[in-house]
Design a protein around this motif. Sequence first.
Motif, PDB file in Angstrom:
ATOM      1  N   ALA A 142       0.817  -1.217   0.000  1.00  0.00           N
ATOM      2  CA  ALA A 142       0.000   0.000   0.000  1.00  0.00           C
ATOM      3  C   ALA A 142       0.848   1.263   0.000  1.00  0.00           C
ATOM      4  O   ALA A 142       0.324   2.366  -0.221  1.00  0.00           O
ATOM      5  CB  ALA A 142      -0.941   0.003   1.206  1.00  0.00           C
ATOM      6  N   HIS A 143       2.147   1.141   0.231  1.00  0.00           N
ATOM      7  CA  HIS A 143       3.056   2.287   0.218  1.00  0.00           C
ATOM      8  C   HIS A 143       3.762   2.466  -1.124  1.00  0.00           C
ATOM      9  O   HIS A 143       4.604   3.370  -1.259  1.00  0.00           O
ATOM     10  CB  HIS A 143       4.095   2.154   1.335  1.00  0.00           C
ATOM     11  CG  HIS A 143       3.565   2.490   2.701  1.00  0.00           C
ATOM     12  ND1 HIS A 143       2.753   1.646   3.412  1.00  0.00           N
ATOM     13  CD2 HIS A 143       3.734   3.591   3.478  1.00  0.00           C
ATOM     14  CE1 HIS A 143       2.447   2.208   4.582  1.00  0.00           C
ATOM     15  NE2 HIS A 143       3.023   3.377   4.641  1.00  0.00           N
ATOM     16  N   ASP A 144       3.456   1.640  -2.097  1.00  0.00           N
ATOM     17  CA  ASP A 144       4.091   1.772  -3.408  1.00  0.00           C
ATOM     18  C   ASP A 144       3.594   3.017  -4.136  1.00  0.00           C
ATOM     19  O   ASP A 144       2.519   3.558  -3.839  1.00  0.00           O
ATOM     20  CB  ASP A 144       3.828   0.527  -4.264  1.00  0.00           C
ATOM     21  CG  ASP A 144       4.786  -0.608  -3.948  1.00  0.00           C
ATOM     22  OD1 ASP A 144       5.928  -0.320  -3.524  1.00  0.00           O
ATOM     23  OD2 ASP A 144       4.402  -1.775  -4.139  1.00  0.00           O
ATOM     24  N   GLU A 145       4.380   3.445  -5.136  1.00  0.00           N
ATOM     25  CA  GLU A 145       4.061   4.656  -5.886  1.00  0.00           C
ATOM     26  C   GLU A 145       2.734   4.551  -6.631  1.00  0.00           C
ATOM     27  O   GLU A 145       2.088   5.556  -6.904  1.00  0.00           O
ATOM     28  CB  GLU A 145       5.193   4.963  -6.875  1.00  0.00           C
ATOM     29  CG  GLU A 145       6.503   5.353  -6.208  1.00  0.00           C
ATOM     30  CD  GLU A 145       6.473   6.770  -5.646  1.00  0.00           C
ATOM     31  OE1 GLU A 145       6.307   7.719  -6.429  1.00  0.00           O
ATOM     32  OE2 GLU A 145       6.613   6.918  -4.421  1.00  0.00           O
TER      33      GLU A 145
ATOM     34  N   SER B 150      -3.470   3.447  -5.059  1.00  0.00           N
ATOM     35  CA  SER B 150      -4.676   4.224  -5.338  1.00  0.00           C
ATOM     36  C   SER B 150      -5.019   5.094  -4.135  1.00  0.00           C
ATOM     37  O   SER B 150      -4.445   4.953  -3.044  1.00  0.00           O
ATOM     38  CB  SER B 150      -5.839   3.283  -5.638  1.00  0.00           C
ATOM     39  OG  SER B 150      -6.155   2.512  -4.476  1.00  0.00           O
ATOM     40  N   ASP B 151      -5.989   5.993  -4.318  1.00  0.00           N
ATOM     41  CA  ASP B 151      -6.436   6.817  -3.186  1.00  0.00           C
ATOM     42  C   ASP B 151      -6.959   5.945  -2.048  1.00  0.00           C
ATOM     43  O   ASP B 151      -6.734   6.245  -0.870  1.00  0.00           O
ATOM     44  CB  ASP B 151      -7.536   7.775  -3.651  1.00  0.00           C
ATOM     45  CG  ASP B 151      -7.000   8.872  -4.570  1.00  0.00           C
ATOM     46  OD1 ASP B 151      -5.774   9.069  -4.609  1.00  0.00           O
ATOM     47  OD2 ASP B 151      -7.822   9.524  -5.245  1.00  0.00           O
TER      48      ASP B 151
ATOM     49  N   VAL C  58      -3.972   4.502  -0.202  1.00  0.00           N
ATOM     50  CA  VAL C  58      -3.346   5.516   0.645  1.00  0.00           C
ATOM     51  C   VAL C  58      -4.182   5.722   1.911  1.00  0.00           C
ATOM     52  O   VAL C  58      -3.644   5.833   3.019  1.00  0.00           O
ATOM     53  CB  VAL C  58      -3.184   6.841  -0.120  1.00  0.00           C
ATOM     54  CG1 VAL C  58      -2.701   7.950   0.807  1.00  0.00           C
ATOM     55  CG2 VAL C  58      -2.188   6.663  -1.276  1.00  0.00           C
ATOM     56  N   ALA C  59      -5.501   5.763   1.741  1.00  0.00           N
ATOM     57  CA  ALA C  59      -6.374   5.900   2.903  1.00  0.00           C
ATOM     58  C   ALA C  59      -6.245   4.688   3.824  1.00  0.00           C
ATOM     59  O   ALA C  59      -6.187   4.828   5.060  1.00  0.00           O
ATOM     60  CB  ALA C  59      -7.819   6.079   2.443  1.00  0.00           C
ATOM     61  N   TYR C  60      -6.214   3.506   3.247  1.00  0.00           N
ATOM     62  CA  TYR C  60      -6.066   2.267   4.027  1.00  0.00           C
ATOM     63  C   TYR C  60      -4.800   2.306   4.874  1.00  0.00           C
ATOM     64  O   TYR C  60      -4.836   1.987   6.071  1.00  0.00           O
ATOM     65  CB  TYR C  60      -6.027   1.075   3.073  1.00  0.00           C
ATOM     66  CG  TYR C  60      -5.583  -0.223   3.697  1.00  0.00           C
ATOM     67  CD1 TYR C  60      -6.479  -1.065   4.340  1.00  0.00           C
ATOM     68  CD2 TYR C  60      -4.242  -0.609   3.654  1.00  0.00           C
ATOM     69  CE1 TYR C  60      -6.062  -2.259   4.922  1.00  0.00           C
ATOM     70  CE2 TYR C  60      -3.815  -1.804   4.231  1.00  0.00           C
ATOM     71  CZ  TYR C  60      -4.725  -2.617   4.862  1.00  0.00           C
ATOM     72  OH  TYR C  60      -4.297  -3.802   5.432  1.00  0.00           O
ATOM     73  N   ARG C  61      -3.707   2.700   4.268  1.00  0.00           N
ATOM     74  CA  ARG C  61      -2.440   2.630   5.003  1.00  0.00           C
ATOM     75  C   ARG C  61      -2.384   3.659   6.132  1.00  0.00           C
ATOM     76  O   ARG C  61      -1.677   3.453   7.127  1.00  0.00           O
ATOM     77  CB  ARG C  61      -1.257   2.800   4.049  1.00  0.00           C
ATOM     78  CG  ARG C  61      -0.942   4.222   3.630  1.00  0.00           C
ATOM     79  CD  ARG C  61       0.030   4.262   2.474  1.00  0.00           C
ATOM     80  NE  ARG C  61       0.558   5.589   2.221  1.00  0.00           N
ATOM     81  CZ  ARG C  61       1.079   5.977   1.060  1.00  0.00           C
ATOM     82  NH1 ARG C  61       1.120   5.125   0.026  1.00  0.00           N
ATOM     83  NH2 ARG C  61       1.564   7.189   0.913  1.00  0.00           N
ATOM     84  N   ARG C  62      -3.112   4.771   6.007  1.00  0.00           N
ATOM     85  CA  ARG C  62      -3.076   5.772   7.081  1.00  0.00           C
ATOM     86  C   ARG C  62      -3.602   5.204   8.385  1.00  0.00           C
ATOM     87  O   ARG C  62      -3.080   5.511   9.461  1.00  0.00           O
ATOM     88  CB  ARG C  62      -3.878   7.016   6.679  1.00  0.00           C
ATOM     89  CG  ARG C  62      -3.210   7.882   5.633  1.00  0.00           C
ATOM     90  CD  ARG C  62      -3.744   9.319   5.676  1.00  0.00           C
ATOM     91  NE  ARG C  62      -5.185   9.392   5.478  1.00  0.00           N
ATOM     92  CZ  ARG C  62      -5.790   9.490   4.294  1.00  0.00           C
ATOM     93  NH1 ARG C  62      -5.063   9.511   3.182  1.00  0.00           N
ATOM     94  NH2 ARG C  62      -7.110   9.572   4.212  1.00  0.00           N
TER      95      ARG C  62
ATOM     96  N   GLU D 163     -10.904  11.215   9.379  1.00  0.00           N
ATOM     97  CA  GLU D 163     -10.635  10.728   8.023  1.00  0.00           C
ATOM     98  C   GLU D 163     -11.519   9.520   7.717  1.00  0.00           C
ATOM     99  O   GLU D 163     -11.091   8.369   7.826  1.00  0.00           O
ATOM    100  CB  GLU D 163      -9.153  10.370   7.871  1.00  0.00           C
ATOM    101  CG  GLU D 163      -8.222  11.536   8.168  1.00  0.00           C
ATOM    102  CD  GLU D 163      -6.765  11.200   7.912  1.00  0.00           C
ATOM    103  OE1 GLU D 163      -6.476  10.533   6.894  1.00  0.00           O
ATOM    104  OE2 GLU D 163      -5.914  11.585   8.739  1.00  0.00           O
ATOM    105  N   GLN D 164     -12.727   9.821   7.313  1.00  0.00           N
ATOM    106  CA  GLN D 164     -13.684   8.755   7.066  1.00  0.00           C
ATOM    107  C   GLN D 164     -13.282   7.890   5.867  1.00  0.00           C
ATOM    108  O   GLN D 164     -13.696   6.725   5.779  1.00  0.00           O
ATOM    109  CB  GLN D 164     -15.074   9.348   6.858  1.00  0.00           C
ATOM    110  CG  GLN D 164     -15.705   9.865   8.144  1.00  0.00           C
ATOM    111  CD  GLN D 164     -15.739   8.808   9.242  1.00  0.00           C
ATOM    112  OE1 GLN D 164     -16.320   7.735   9.054  1.00  0.00           O
ATOM    113  NE2 GLN D 164     -15.117   9.091  10.382  1.00  0.00           N
ATOM    114  N   ASP D 165     -12.490   8.444   4.947  1.00  0.00           N
ATOM    115  CA  ASP D 165     -12.040   7.621   3.824  1.00  0.00           C
ATOM    116  C   ASP D 165     -11.107   6.519   4.306  1.00  0.00           C
ATOM    117  O   ASP D 165     -11.114   5.402   3.765  1.00  0.00           O
ATOM    118  CB  ASP D 165     -11.360   8.471   2.754  1.00  0.00           C
ATOM    119  CG  ASP D 165     -10.142   9.236   3.281  1.00  0.00           C
ATOM    120  OD1 ASP D 165     -10.071   9.487   4.502  1.00  0.00           O
ATOM    121  OD2 ASP D 165      -9.279   9.604   2.458  1.00  0.00           O
ATOM    122  N   ALA D 166     -10.315   6.798   5.353  1.00  0.00           N
ATOM    123  CA  ALA D 166      -9.435   5.773   5.913  1.00  0.00           C
ATOM    124  C   ALA D 166     -10.243   4.685   6.608  1.00  0.00           C
ATOM    125  O   ALA D 166      -9.956   3.490   6.471  1.00  0.00           O
ATOM    126  CB  ALA D 166      -8.441   6.408   6.887  1.00  0.00           C
ATOM    127  N   VAL D 167     -11.252   5.101   7.356  1.00  0.00           N
ATOM    128  CA  VAL D 167     -12.117   4.130   8.024  1.00  0.00           C
ATOM    129  C   VAL D 167     -12.818   3.266   6.991  1.00  0.00           C
ATOM    130  O   VAL D 167     -12.897   2.030   7.127  1.00  0.00           O
ATOM    131  CB  VAL D 167     -13.147   4.849   8.921  1.00  0.00           C
ATOM    132  CG1 VAL D 167     -14.094   3.839   9.560  1.00  0.00           C
ATOM    133  CG2 VAL D 167     -12.443   5.665   9.998  1.00  0.00           C
TER     134      VAL D 167
END
Length: 558
Positions: A373-376, A379-380, A383-387, A454-458
């Motif tokens: 999930a940290h690769d270049e 997807s958005d 990125v949200a997942y990894r936060r 950050e509801q997108d992360a949730v």
Amino acid sequence: MQPRRSGWRERDPMTTPTPHRTHEVANQAPDRVDLNEFTTNAALVENVARFDAAWAFDELSAIGEHVGTASFQRDAVLANVREPVLRAFDRHGNRVDEVDYDDSYHRVIGAAVAAGAHTSAWADPKPGANVARAAAFMLFAQVEAGHACPISMTHAAVPALRRQPELAAEWMPRLLSRAYDPRLAQGKPGALFGMAMTEKQGGSDVRANTTRAVAAGDAWRITGHKWFCSAPMSDAFLVLAQTDAGIGCFLVPRVLGDGSRNVFRIQRLKDKLGNRSNASSEVEFDATVGYAVGEPGRGIRTIIDMVARTRLDCVLGSAAGMRQAVAEAAWHVCHRAAFGRTLIDQPLMRNVVADLALESEAATALALRLARAHDEDASDAEVAYRRLATAVAKYWICKRGPGHAYEALECLGGNGYTEDYPLARRYREQPVMAVWEGSGNVIALDILRVIGREQDAVAAVRDELASAAPTDRRLAELLRSIDTRLAAASGKDPDEVAFDARRLTEDLALALQAAVLLTGAPDAVADAFCAARLGQDRGALYGTLPAGTKAASILSRV
């Protein structure tokens, strides 16, 4: 003429003691050396392929062979028993502020740099690049953990430096280099980075910092102290200091452009529980030259980019330690007999080692899932997942490390408690990953902030759990419990929510591990993990796998 023998008698050969053995050495496990630590680690091999880094197999196999050699393992021992020594002054009384390491340490970290365990994912970004880099990092950290600190910080400094193009242009080629030179000198092809954030009076509360930075032309002059500065022989550091605009982030080099030494006064080296091969220090700055990184007054935001990556490396380091622990335990019980049977043939021992193996597999799988999930190309949603997921994994996997190391140590009995075997060192090492880059409460409160803001992360984490939940009722039940707790939190007093933060974090971590196993691990592993960690009759300690667990399938993988 015979010599005079006053009071002397000839010895009787029948009564003269002769050297003899009291016993034969038997029933001891041979040294676990000259094994390929990559190819013998089924969970690592499978997840490297699963998360798009199979292209790195040859290089990872070469690393696995190298770190498995007796010579590398010997260097790992020496780097920890011949500890770094502070040399504040030269013999003439001049201040030099250098730390001397044993040559074994330089061989270990030099090999890690040459293999790209620091910045290979930045040097050649592509799908799976961070997975390959994570696997390389884990292989080296599995055998010698202390050197991984500057390796990690160098990797993590890249996104922060990218915020300041002129500094990136100067430093990035050196960070991406695979050349290692331990000297403090100008013009080196490679460089390592450290960080200095915390102070005596604040610790994790970096807003309480008193170190001050004052503009001086194109640079800044920094005065103050730092309570923890790890790897003080690094070539440069990211440092937080107060400015008129708020806390700023600064790059502080050890050597200035004209070749002179920057003011970087090492007060003492920390006497630590573990992580002995890596020097950690207290330092003072006195009009020390620094260069601004990122927006004025947004230093915490800037350095968070670095912290996010080092938190992932804490997960990787803990997972690497779990692999060492279970590998050593399994090796011992396969070669040692007691009460008429080899230890691995004793049912209760099989339960213990299989349980340790499950913990290691779950940590490895989630760690590499996060690395992907940290690769270049993330997807958005990734990125949200990894936060959120990185913080959750950092809390749980790092806290599981010390208990896991202890249980593995106990498998070796008295041998495990001695310094002749690596697990006593590993037991001391594992707590640092839980303390560094945010201790348990700091991480749990960070998770609450992400959930609240950050509801997108949730949503990204929940989508991951929901996709796997239909395959196992225990995960489905846990997800419903998590949903209920999250819904209830929105109407509660913030202090009441904070009081429950660790329990919520633990549930999220177990759910994430179960999800990654259910969607990619062998059925025997995934089912046993869900039964042992999510089931109603789960035990509190290792060795409590329920009846019906396919222990043979789990053990065959270690």
